[in-house]
Design a protein around this motif. Structure first.
Motif, PDB file in Angstrom:
ATOM      1  N   LYS A 115      30.154  22.673 -19.908  1.00  0.00           N
ATOM      2  CA  LYS A 115      29.412  21.586 -19.240  1.00  0.00           C
ATOM      3  C   LYS A 115      30.127  21.141 -17.973  1.00  0.00           C
ATOM      4  N   ASP A 116      31.437  20.924 -18.095  1.00  0.00           N
ATOM      5  CA  ASP A 116      32.220  20.457 -16.944  1.00  0.00           C
ATOM      6  C   ASP A 116      32.216  21.496 -15.822  1.00  0.00           C
ATOM      7  N   THR A 137      24.917  10.042 -19.207  1.00  0.00           N
ATOM      8  CA  THR A 137      26.115  10.860 -19.385  1.00  0.00           C
ATOM      9  C   THR A 137      26.243  11.968 -18.332  1.00  0.00           C
ATOM     10  N   SER A 138      25.172  12.191 -17.567  1.00  0.00           N
ATOM     11  CA  SER A 138      25.100  13.294 -16.589  1.00  0.00           C
ATOM     12  C   SER A 138      25.260  14.651 -17.264  1.00  0.00           C
ATOM     13  N   LYS A 139      24.936  14.707 -18.552  1.00  0.00           N
ATOM     14  CA  LYS A 139      25.026  15.956 -19.304  1.00  0.00           C
ATOM     15  C   LYS A 139      23.686  16.234 -19.978  1.00  0.00           C
ATOM     16  N   ASP A 145      23.750  25.290 -23.817  1.00  0.00           N
ATOM     17  CA  ASP A 145      24.537  25.222 -25.049  1.00  0.00           C
ATOM     18  C   ASP A 145      23.776  25.985 -26.131  1.00  0.00           C
ATOM     19  N   THR A 176      32.254  21.484 -24.038  1.00  0.00           N
ATOM     20  CA  THR A 176      32.838  20.559 -23.052  1.00  0.00           C
ATOM     21  C   THR A 176      33.294  21.325 -21.819  1.00  0.00           C
ATOM     22  N   ARG A 189      28.792  21.635 -14.066  1.00  0.00           N
ATOM     23  CA  ARG A 189      28.616  20.479 -13.175  1.00  0.00           C
ATOM     24  C   ARG A 189      29.418  20.676 -11.884  1.00  0.00           C
ATOM     25  N   TYR A 193      23.700  24.699 -17.190  1.00  0.00           N
ATOM     26  CA  TYR A 193      24.469  24.876 -18.426  1.00  0.00           C
ATOM     27  C   TYR A 193      23.525  25.006 -19.618  1.00  0.00           C
ATOM     28  N   LEU A 229      18.459  16.530 -18.787  1.00  0.00           N
ATOM     29  CA  LEU A 229      19.638  15.808 -18.318  1.00  0.00           C
ATOM     30  C   LEU A 229      19.578  14.350 -18.750  1.00  0.00           C
TER      31      LEU A 229
END
Length: 235
Positions: A21-22, A79-81, A33, A18, A25, A31, A75
């Motif tokens: 990712k933040d 969720t923009s993740k 993981d 988390t 952005r 990013y 992407l």
């Protein structure tokens, strides 16, 4: 401004993903993981029955399968993740299950698995401008990363966070089972022969046991800004 590599390591269920990712952005960085990559290999092994009855991994079989395991991130517009894809199939939800959590440390301890995934991770970060989280990013994958963060929190706090996360997703979970899993993963991750979890000498430690997400994000942004200014001065 000059781009840097940011390595975020630490124990399982510390909220590293988390956080990373933040931050990515916010900075406009890529990013990755890495934990999701090991989880994807674990899911593949489970689907292909590569775990023996005693819980050990059938390593010779898995080694033969490794060229068929392709992991990527795409992407998610909702969720923009980034979501994790295993051979072009979205497995983001499935790799977070307790079933995968209970097996992932055994997969992550296998040297040929780590060698294959570390090579992929280093390729992803060769152009800088990347935030990567995992267990050995600052020690093995990017030992020369400009900023290294090592995240920790008590096992009880981490188990509660994992429990809450699974509950929110409507996935079955028992707190005691999760706490046991967290403690077992800590031991395996710290004691494995290949790339054990340990804090890099030049990493900054963050104990987020009692921090809110906004508080830890503010702390992290301050550290990033300090490093960016330093990197710019150095040229």
């Amino acid at each position: 401004m000059k781009k840097i590599v940011i390595a975020i390591d630490g124990f399982s269920s510390c909220g590293k993903s988390t956080m990373a990712k933040d931050l990515a952005r916010q900075l406009g960085y890529i990013y990755v993981d890495t934990g999701a990559m090991y989880r994807a290999v674990t899911l593949y092994a489970l689907r292909h029955h590569l775990f023996l009855e005693n819980g050990a991994v059938n390593e010779p079989e898995l080694q033969q399968h490794m060229p068929n395991i392709h992991i990527s991130f795409k992407l998610n517009p909702a969720t923009s993740k980034p979501d994790t894809y295993l051979n072009d199939e979205s497995v983001e939800q499935e790799i977070r299950s307790m079933r995968v959590s209970q097996h992932v440390s055994k997969i992550a301890a296998i040297p040929f698995v780590r060698t294959a995934l570390v090579a992929q991770q280093q390729q992803m970060g060769k152009d800088k401008g990347i935030v990567m989280d995992g267990r050995d990013i600052g020690t093995v994958v990017f030992p020369d990363a400009e900023l290294k963060i090592f995240v920790t929190a008590s096992a009880e706090v981490r188990a509660q966070r994992r429990f809450d996360e699974l509950q929110q997703k409507g996935m079955p979970a028992q707190y005691d089972d999760i706490l046991k899993n967290v403690q077992e993963r800590d031991y395996i991750d710290s004691h494995r022969q290949t790339s054990p979890l340990c804090k890099a000498e030049d990493a900054i430690e963050l104990d987020n046991s009692h921090l809110t997400i906004p508080e830890q994000q503010q702390w992290l942004v301050e550290k990033v800004n300090e490093q960016l200014q330093q990197s710019s001065k150095m040229g």
